[in-house]
Design a protein around this motif. Structure first.
Motif, short mmCIF file in Angstrom:
data_model
loop_
_atom_site.label_atom_id
_atom_site.label_comp_id
_atom_site.label_asym_id
_atom_site.label_seq_id
_atom_site.Cartn_x
_atom_site.Cartn_y
_atom_site.Cartn_z
N GLY A 111 1.46 3.12 3.21
CA GLY A 111 2.12 2.43 4.31
C GLY A 111 1.39 1.17 4.70
N GLY A 112 2.12 0.24 5.26
CA GLY A 112 1.58 -1.08 5.59
C GLY A 112 0.80 -1.11 6.89
N ARG A 113 0.60 -2.31 7.39
CA ARG A 113 -0.27 -2.50 8.55
C ARG A 113 0.20 -1.73 9.76
N PHE A 114 1.51 -1.80 10.07
CA PHE A 114 1.99 -1.15 11.29
C PHE A 114 1.89 0.37 11.18
N ILE A 145 -3.25 5.90 13.44
CA ILE A 145 -4.70 5.76 13.50
C ILE A 145 -5.36 6.89 14.28
N PHE A 146 -4.59 7.56 15.15
CA PHE A 146 -5.22 8.60 15.97
C PHE A 146 -5.46 9.88 15.18
N ALA A 148 -8.03 -3.30 1.42
CA ALA A 148 -6.79 -3.66 2.09
C ALA A 148 -6.44 -2.68 3.19
N SER A 149 -6.95 -1.44 3.09
CA SER A 149 -6.59 -0.42 4.08
C SER A 149 -7.46 -0.46 5.32
N CYS A 150 -8.59 -1.15 5.26
CA CYS A 150 -9.55 -1.08 6.37
C CYS A 150 -9.05 -1.86 7.58
N PRO A 151 -8.75 -1.20 8.69
CA PRO A 151 -8.26 -1.94 9.85
C PRO A 151 -9.29 -2.90 10.43
N LEU A 205 0.85 -1.19 0.00
CA LEU A 205 0.00 0.00 0.00
C LEU A 205 0.88 1.24 0.00
N ARG A 260 -4.64 -10.30 9.39
CA ARG A 260 -5.57 -10.77 8.39
C ARG A 260 -5.02 -10.53 6.99
N ASN A 293 -5.20 10.59 10.98
CA ASN A 293 -4.77 10.17 9.66
C ASN A 293 -4.21 11.37 8.90
N GLU A 301 -12.34 14.40 12.04
CA GLU A 301 -11.15 14.84 11.30
C GLU A 301 -11.53 15.51 9.98
N LYS A 352 -0.25 2.00 9.43
CA LYS A 352 -1.67 2.35 9.53
C LYS A 352 -2.07 2.46 11.00
N LEU A 353 -1.70 1.45 11.79
CA LEU A 353 -2.11 1.47 13.20
C LEU A 353 -1.39 2.58 13.95
N TRP A 386 -12.35 4.37 11.25
CA TRP A 386 -10.90 4.66 11.32
C TRP A 386 -10.44 5.48 10.11
N TYR A 430 -6.05 -6.47 12.28
CA TYR A 430 -5.54 -6.01 10.99
C TYR A 430 -4.13 -6.52 10.74
N TYR A 447 -4.92 -9.03 3.19
CA TYR A 447 -5.32 -7.69 2.79
C TYR A 447 -6.72 -7.65 2.19
#
Lengths: 552, 242
Positions: free
Chosen positions: A79-82, A88-89, A189-192, A76, B213, A91, B38, A84-85, A215, B210, B215
């Protein structure tokens, strides 16, 4: 090989007159609610132009879609999963309401309540976001018909060093856009929360309103900026490909109401196992061919066999064979995907417009329907062709030129037919087509019947033909109806059909007294007819009956 | 009175917290969201929100270390009393100041930015009040008990906290604590009691899944909500990852 089916759309841009009927009907059906005032699941952009939201194609800024890393693997862009998280506070890559536009209404009430005065009272614009008077400075189609300066268009900037177009060289066309319902959707793919999903039966990408937790990463992930945040419910919403309609075999509302009849809907077969590999080809310019290679030929017996094994029903297979989308992509080879370089494998395809070339030719005084003139102009007019290539082929002008030559050949061939002359077979041969093929393409593009433009198999095999469209709403789901007021504010409560999910939120916005109510006046109900859904009688729609009439 | 406050009340609050969440999770999936603002305003949010959230995560860690971990365990690990004490003061104050600073910024934003204020419900206002009071009292307790007069809460408050979950409540332990602790705990009770009915529920669905799982999520139409009647075998292997 894992065969899956996808409902896809093709739009013939030469026929789009920019009337916005698709946008308006879509808005009336899906986003005429509070919280979605600024949302257009379908919008029509004038190109060149900034688009909606402004400059959404500038992926250096918004970082939507996918990219390949140094080892050639897909990741993505935001940025990847980490990552993104970690973000998250807040974006950092989410468009602000001003990047779309601040929706407004007009203070119509002053027209009725203003005292007698020298000057005509004026209904001033009021923001639907803050409720304050506002200056209208931008909207979803502010640069309609080349209004203003198209030079901030990111595609135009990538094409031409000299950004300001000379007046004689201007060109313009309309680009209707809906969600692409991608084979490799970066919003999903982006949806946490895993709330966005792709339906395995028809490929429609949807948001599970119950699992969405707000999110907002999908808004960032989609490079087309076609996932929107409902600021009232705190959930993401997007184009649904009108699934309640297509499930029963009727086309989407945007296609149904299209004045130019330029939209085609049909299923295609694809190999789900090959999607990730095709999306990761190293050279961006190979992406169009890679995307085509994922789609399967429904006439191929091996494909049919594999499709049946994967659970594709026979009526769907038959629909795939008749699909106008498959014909326009493969048999005639005139449909191209929008921005394949985002690597999402978009499934709304476009036939690039020949009209910029014809217009330029006409301005020079040459015959705009002569094959030789048109072929020469397609080769000579660098900016329109390169611009179209920037939209549809990741900058490679060759496929665009090939499509435009086919359209030019069809134009020239059919003029000879209409004038009762014998068409020169060399014209069709020069674009690799035969006269019968050109004529069948003409029939599909120009005069096709409803049933040829829309080949939509039923979702439910047990459902007989001619079934009514499913009613997505309950008759009691109106503002103030039973069960419509949850205990935690307007957004809470039991799940309800998406189209009617929060009319009680709408009601508050519509008939609130906060806007422009003169002090001391008896509060009057305000009814916004543009947002009225036709169900029930909102208070204040009609003036109160006078007592004397009731008595008589 | 002590029994009521430190034995009965904790269980009442605990029950409301647990069953409130269960009930809302069943009843109100659609309302279960962060209700992010936001879209309206980003400049202040970008500073305030991470400051508050990261701060409160450290506050949570601090409470786990202070309340759940018995003093014996840290002693066994070789952490001296003064070492623990200083760590608690420094980290606790730092986290508390970050959290309160972030919260102040967010409340300022909520009040002054028109659209954000318009989207604020009464429910939100009550939640903000309880959250701010609890945090202020908590930071105050840290400062007063650790800096001004040393009070070893790990001999009284912490065992009381654990005793509640061990179903052997010892209310007397808590009753002997200084009044600042009493006030902080009572404010926290109020906060936890309204928690399941506010937007704070988003904390419980922090999307840690997340990380593991695939993607792309595929779902069969039969599995979609609102379509329960459409019986159809779910697509085998309906997920893809890479």
């Amino acid at each position: 090989m894992r065969v899956m089916t996808q409902l896809a759309m093709v739009m013939n841009l030469d026929k789009c007159i920019g009337c916005h009927t698709c946008s308006v009907t879509c808005k009336q059906v899906w986003t005429n609610r509070a919280g979605t005032e600024y949302v257009w699941f379908n919008n029509v952009e004038t190109r060149p132009g900034q688009g909606y939201p402004r400059r959404y194609e500038d992926q250096d800024r918004w970082k939507g879609g996918w990219e390949t890393d140094r080892r050639g693997r897909l990741r993505l862009r935001a940025g990847g999963r980490f990552k993104k998280l970690a973000t998250i506070f807040a974006n950092p890559l989410m468009p602000n309401i001003r990047d779309y536009y601040e929706p407004w209404t007009y203070d119509y009430d002053t027209l009725f309540t203003a005292p007698e005065q020298e000057h005509t009272p004026v209904a001033r614009p009021r923001s639907l976001i803050s409720g304050r008077p506002m200056k209208v400075e931008w909207s979803a189609n502010w640069d309609d018909d080349l209004a203003g300066d198209p030079s901030p268009d990111p595609v135009l900037q990538s094409v031409s060093e000299q950004v300001k177009l000379e007046f004689e060289k201007t060109f313009m066309f309309f680009l209707p856009r809906i969600c692409e319902h991608c084979l490799n959707p970066s919003c999903v793919a982006s949806c946490p929360s895993g709330a966005l999903y792709k339906r395995s039966e028809d490929g429609i990408v949807l948001v599970d309103q119950d699992r969405c937790r707000g999110w907002r990463m999908c808004v960032t992930g989609c490079p087309y900026k076609k996932v929107y945040f409902n600021h009232r419910t705190g959930k993401a919403e997007k184009c649904t490909f009108c699934f309640p309609r297509v499930e029963v075999g009727i086309p989407t509302i945007c296609a149904e109401t299209c004045v130019g009849r330029l939209r085609y809907i049909g299923p295609v077969l694809y190999d789900a196992d090959r999607v990730a590999g095709a999306a990761a080809v190293p050279d961006e310019r190979d992406l169009v061919e890679a995307q085509k290679s994922v789609l399967l030929d429904p006439e191929d017996p091996a494909v049919q066999e594999a499709a049946r094994e994967s659970g594709v029903r026979d009526d769907w297979l038959e629909a795939c064979r008749r699909s106008p989308v498959h014909k326009l992509i493969f048999e005639y080879g005139v449909a191209l995907p929008l921005h394949p370089e985002y690597r999402t494998m978009p499934m709304v395809w476009y036939i690039p417009p020949l009209s910029p070339v014809v217009d330029a030719l006409g301005r020079t005084g040459h015959d705009g329907e002569d094959a030789g003139n048109l072929f020469g102009a397609i080769d000579a007019l660098r900016i329109p062709v390169d611009y179209l290539a920037g939209l549809f082929t990741a900058g490679d002008p060759a496929p665009v030129r090939e499509v435009l030559r086919k359209l030019a050949a069809m134009r020239s061939h059919m003029r000879e037919v209409n004038l009762g002359r014998v068409p020169d077979p060399a014209v069709s041969a020069s674009v690799g087509m035969t006269p019968p093929l050109i004529e069948s393409m003409y029939r599909l593009l120009a005069i096709a019947e409803y049933g040829d433009r829309y080949v939509i198999p039923l979702a439910d095999p047990d459902q007989g033909p001619g079934s009514e469209e499913l009613n997505t709403g309950c008759g009691l789901d109106f503002a103030g109806g039973p069960g419509m007021d949850g205990p935690f504010g307007e957004a809470s409560g039991r799940p309800r059909p998406v189209a009617v999910e929060n009319f009680h939120a709408l009601r508050h916005r519509q008939d609130t007294d906060e806007l422009g109510e003169p002090p001391g006046r008896r509060p009057a109900r305000r009814v916004n007819l543009l947002n009225w859904d036709g169900k029930g009688l909102p208070e204040g729609l009609f003036p109160p009956r006078s007592r004397s009439r009731d008595d008589s | 009175m002590n029994t009521l406050l430190w034995v009965v009340l904790p269980y009442v609050v605990l029950a409301i917290f647990v069953f409130g969440h269960l009930w809302r999770y069943r009843y109100d999936q659609f309302g279960w969201t962060t209700r992010s603002s936001e879209l309206y305003e980003r400049r202040l949010l970008r500073i305030g929100s991470p400051l508050f959230h990261v701060g409160i995560l450290f506050v949570l860690l601090g409470h786990v270390a202070g309340l759940v971990v018995p003093q014996r365990w840290t002693q066994w690990l070789g952490v001296s009393e003064t070492g623990y004490h200083w760590a608690a003061i420094v980290l606790g104050t730092l986290a508390g100041v970050c959290t309160l600073g972030g919260l102040a910024l967010l409340i300022y934003r909520r009040r002054t930015v028109g659209p954000v204020f318009m989207a604020t419900t009464r429910n939100d206002k009550l939640m903000y009040l309880l959250l701010a009071v609890t945090l202020l009292l908590g930071l105050g307790t840290t400062v007063i008990s650790n800096v001004l007069g040393e009070y070893d809460y790990r001999r009284t408050v912490s065992p009381w906290f654990r005793s509640i979950f061990l179903l052997h409540p010892e209310g007397d332990l808590m009753a002997g604590a200084p009044p600042t602790f009493h006030l902080h705990v009572l404010a926290a009770f109020a906060l936890f009691a309204v928690w399941p009915f506010t937007r704070l529920v988003h904390m419980l669905t922090a999307p840690l899944g997340y990380l593991t799982r695939p993607y792309i999520v595929y779902r069969s139409r039969a599995g979609a909500p609102g379509d329960p009647a459409r019986a159809r075998p779910p697509a085998a292997d309906a997920r893809r990852g890479f």
